[in-house]
Write an enzyme that holds these catalytic residues in place. Structure first.
Site, PDB file in Angstrom:
ATOM      1  N   ASP A 127      -4.046   9.032   2.989  1.00 33.83           N
ATOM      2  CA  ASP A 127      -2.633   8.910   2.648  1.00 33.83           C
ATOM      3  C   ASP A 127      -1.965   7.873   3.554  1.00 33.83           C
ATOM      4  O   ASP A 127      -2.190   7.874   4.766  1.00 33.83           O
ATOM      5  CB  ASP A 127      -1.974  10.288   2.843  1.00 33.83           C
ATOM      6  CG  ASP A 127      -0.533  10.299   2.416  1.00 33.83           C
ATOM      7  OD1 ASP A 127      -0.265   9.991   1.252  1.00 33.83           O
ATOM      8  OD2 ASP A 127       0.324  10.612   3.262  1.00 33.83           O
ATOM      9  N   GLU A 151      -4.851   4.595   0.500  1.00 34.97           N
ATOM     10  CA  GLU A 151      -3.555   4.342  -0.132  1.00 34.97           C
ATOM     11  C   GLU A 151      -2.985   3.206   0.708  1.00 34.97           C
ATOM     12  O   GLU A 151      -2.492   3.437   1.814  1.00 34.97           O
ATOM     13  CB  GLU A 151      -2.653   5.574  -0.085  1.00 34.97           C
ATOM     14  CG  GLU A 151      -1.364   5.364  -0.843  1.00 34.97           C
ATOM     15  CD  GLU A 151      -0.385   6.530  -0.668  1.00 34.97           C
ATOM     16  OE1 GLU A 151       0.345   6.835  -1.619  1.00 34.97           O
ATOM     17  OE2 GLU A 151      -0.316   7.110   0.427  1.00 34.97           O
TER      18      GLU A 151
END
Lengths: 116, 706
Positions: free
Chosen positions: B349, B386
């Site tokens: 993330d 990401e």
């Protein structure tokens, strides 16, 4: 926890009574292991076992592996739904075959059972 | 043989202990006891606190004698612990000087950063006792799971079809009809479904321990409790979320999650974890002391010269990922999950934060990312970034990769969405996306597999909402509809929200089929959001991070209602699996031994795509050489895409002699007639041209049968 041992029709039956957790795992392991000889047939009676902790499950696994190494076989009987589910969900579901009653288990073991 | 270090040297109120080993960090079961090892660079002293499970007061507080410290590590072995029923924490004394970055507070009880399990939130949603000083409680666990020979699958990344799911959302709704809804165990019950769908990899939203009560509040609009539902806020990096385990109340979440992994692997399905290393749950200077802040604030967090938290995560703090200590912790953590849990890969993330140096400046060769790329234990793990952060760093296409890192390709999502809703001037971009985005990944030893293609994910609209809403509808989140993205590139097909209008509903289903067709025919690694295959809706909420209710929970009744969608998804997944020319690692487009290029572009005239003019009509043809791909025969796949609101005729490329075009997919047809499964494809009467309906996609394949 209380542990009772008896022998019926040549089969060792160990009954676990109470909570099978970290406090009692070691004594269950030691006392049960003493009963295991070559080709032992073992029934673990869970009827009055209200809870099996992570340590308890591991003792069952160790008993199963010991039985296997000594050519024996073992089964569980009268396990509560919750204990059965916990075993299943945590990957201990296939350690032992499970039966509803001692009689069913005896019949299975006397037919030769199966290796753990 | 008995070890000589199994004898205690110290005793305090009946608790026996001795100097421990500095490595490994955390609590480790050793002969006759438990070894506790904890790092802090600036701490003056440490105390180990031992609690019986769930009790407020410790039964023992053991200060670490000075001789138990080696360097900056405090280590102690405690004997005869009933560790299954023990929770432990630390109290640390040291400087409290915020300008220098030090926030030591000897009153706070801290969790171990290396805790392998955590108590305090073991049953999801049980309101915590806020008066308890020790909220997140380190636990000790056996690492002896019986894998019975199972190991990670090591599927080739080019073959993956990823399916993103939230452990609780997936089965919490009663319509899922599982025995223990919302748990790791329940996912096992859904394995037959996953196999029928055909995916071969699930990606779980965060499962590291988090606090669902972080920032929990009551929504003024709905009166419902809002929670930290998604869990992008880590409390403990090594501990699985106990509240996701049906057996969490018995402290068996570790085994339950491992059993899920084992069962998935037995069924040919890999598991990737969404991991959140960019920040922690401790927030900013007003946030709670959970662990890192109290152990060594200056080491664990990125701080401004004034000692304030940098906030590149948008969540109050930023983990100091390229500090050597923190870097090692992250490495230890991932190695632990890969080796102890057999996890197949990780999606990071806000991974761009992992490329920032200790002053927050992006680096060309971030040591952490390089270490992970070359680590031996992670050697077969998929690494997915990401590739952006909340501090404005956007690295899609430029994330440091060493040929190992893949990226969530946000451009795929945006360009395909634009094309599908009929935007002009995206043809050039769509050409790149379908080829696996060579414009982004065509260098530095990267390939199509660097591109994780997706149109929907947990963040944003579901697929059904993408075709049902022009605007987000996030009022229930209690932030005045200000949260969530506004750049959704969505189109409601003529009515905002659900409708009984059959024409609109037909168009919506068609648009979903168009989208999944483009996703699964494109090169790169497709990722599907769970529930999209049966038209799951979040009622227009594009940011359901706080919704522990029907907004987030998948409604499995829709599987029956939208069974044609499910069948369509299933068919397209099977289609992708059947055609190796779609699943490649290199950007091969050139001429093949068939005499045709591997990829060619067409318009309504074959071999003639007018980039400037044909903004809504395009076609691609893949040619898979039998020699190259090991297929029985050379394979041709032709996909015509018409995002125009009118029907158009497409001239078809001529096939080699003896081959004929057959229809595999036509999204303009009603459910049941929209695809022909493998081997059943229908021969085209007119081999020279085909009519492609408005806003429709047609896929043809070549077959030798006359």
């Amino acid at each position: 926890m209380k542990i009772n041992f008896e022998k019926r029709k040549g089969v060792d039956i160990v009954s676990l009574i109470g909570r099978f957790d970290g406090n009692t795992a070691s004594s269950v392991k030691d006392e049960t292991m003493e009963q295991l000889n070559e080709n032992t047939s073992l029934i673990i009676n869970m009827k009055d076992c209200e809870y099996v902790s992570s340590a308890g499950l591991r003792v069952l696994m160790i008993i199963a592996k010991t039985l296997k190494s000594r050519g024996g076989s073992g089964v569980l009987v009268e396990m509560s739904e919750e204990v059965g589910d916990v075993m299943e969900m945590t990957g201990f579901g296939n350690i032992f075959r499970s039966f509803k009653t001692i009689d069913e288990a005896l019949e299975f073991l006397q037919r030769g059972g199966e290796k753990c | 043989m008995l070890r000589v270090d199994v004898f205690p040297t110290h005793q305090q109120n009946g608790i026996k202990f001795r100097r421990g080993r500095a490595l490994p960090f955390g609590a480790t079961i050793v002969p006759e006891g438990v070894n506790f090892s904890i790092f802090s660079r600036y701490a003056a002293s440490y105390e180990l606190l031992l609690f019986k499970k769930k009790e407020k007061e410790p039964f023992a507080v053991i200060p670490f004698p000075e001789e138990f410290r080696i360097g900056n590590v405090f280590a102690m072995t405690v004997f005869d612990l009933d560790f299954e029923n023990v929770e432990y924490g630390y109290r640390v004394d040291g400087p409290n000087n915020p300008i220098e970055g030090h926030l030591y507070n000897k009153e706070k009880i801290l969790m171990d950063p290396y805790a392998k399990a955590a108590g305090g939130r073991e049953i999801w949603g049980i309101e915590p006792d806020r008066d308890n000083l020790f909220q997140h409680r380190s636990r000790i666990f056996f690492d002896d799971f019986e894998w019975e020979g199972e190991k990670p699958l090591e599927l080739e990344i080019k073959d993956l079809i990823i399916y993103e799911l939230h452990v609780r959302s997936y089965t919490k709704d009663r319509t899922s009809k599982v025995k223990y809804p919302g748990t790791y165990a329940a996912i096992i019950e859904k394995i037959p479904y996953l196999k029928e769908l055909g995916i071969n990899c699930i990606e779980l939203l965060p499962v590291f321990e988090f606090d669902e009560f972080e920032n929990s509040r009551i929504s003024k609009e709905t009166g419902k409790k809002l929670m930290n539902y998604w869990g992008y806020s880590t409390v403990g990096f090594f501990a699985p979320k106990a509240g996701y385990a049906a057996t969490g109340k018995f402290g068996m979440e570790v085994d339950e999650l491992k059993n899920l992994v084992k069962e998935l692997h037995k069924n040919g399905i890999e598991i990737i974890l969404d991991v959140v290393f960019n920040h922690t749950a401790e927030g900013n200077e007003n946030g709670p002391y959970i662990s890192f802040k109290g152990h060594d604030n200056k080491t664990y967090y990125l701080l401004t010269p004034e000692g304030d938290y940098y906030n590149f995560s948008g969540c109050g703090n930023t983990l100091n990922c390229n500090n050597p200590i923190v870097r090692n912790m992250i490495l230890d953590c991932l190695r632990y999950w890969a080796s102890e849990y057999h996890i197949d890969g990780f999606r990071f993330d806000l991974a761009s934060i992992l490329s920032r140096d200790q002053n927050g400046v992006p680096m060309a060769n971030p040591p952490l990312l390089e270490t992970l790329a070359f680590d031996p234990i992670l050697g077969k793990c998929k690494l997915i970034a990401e590739a952006w952060d909340a501090g404005g760093l956007y690295q899609v296409g430029s994330f440091p990769s060493w040929g190992r890192w893949a990226e969530w390709n946000g451009k795929f999502r945006d360009d395909i969405r634009k094309f599908l809703k009929g935007d002009k001037q995206v043809v050039r971009e769509v050409i790149e996306r379908i080829q696996g985005s060579p414009d982004l990944y065509g260098w530095e030893d990267r390939g199509t597999t660097a591109s994780i293609n997706f149109i929907t994910c947990h963040d944003g609209f579901t697929m059904m909402d993408l075709v049902s809403y022009n605007e987000k509808h996030n009022i229930a989140n209690g932030e005045g509809n200000r949260d969530g993205g506004d750049d959704n590139e969505s189109w409601n097909c003529g009515w905002e929200g659900s409708t009984d209008n059959p024409e609109i509903n037909f168009l919506r289903n068609k648009q979903i089929k168009n989208a999944i067709t483009l996703l699964l025919v494109s090169r790169g690694i497709p990722m599907i959001l769970s529930g999209d295959e049966f038209g799951n809706t979040q009622f227009g909420n594009n940011n359901a991070y706080c919704q522990d209710n029907e907004i987030s929970w998948l409604n499995w009744d829709l599987l029956k209602e939208n069974n044609d969608l499910f069948s369509y998804f299933k068919n397209m997944i099977a289609f992708r699996k059947a055609h190796p020319v779609l699943r490649v690692t290199r950007f091969d487009t050139c001429h093949t031994d068939t005499g045709y290029p591997e990829i060619s572009w067409h318009g309504t005239k074959a071999w003639n795509l007018n980039y400037d003019f044909l903004t809504h009509r395009m076609a691609v043809m893949f040619c898979g050489s039998a020699d190259k791909y090991g297929t029985e025969d050379d394979e041709f796949i032709y996909m015509a895409m018409n995002s125009h609101w009118e029907m158009h005729e497409f001239e078809l490329p001529i096939l080699p002699k003896g081959k004929f075009w057959h229809v595999a997919v036509n999204t303009d047809m009603p459910g049941g007639e929209d695809f022909w499964s493998q081997g059943e494809e229908k021969k085209l009467k007119d081999q020279n041209k085909i009519l492609v309906g408005s806003r429709s996609v047609i896929v043809l394949i070549s077959k030798n049968k006359d």
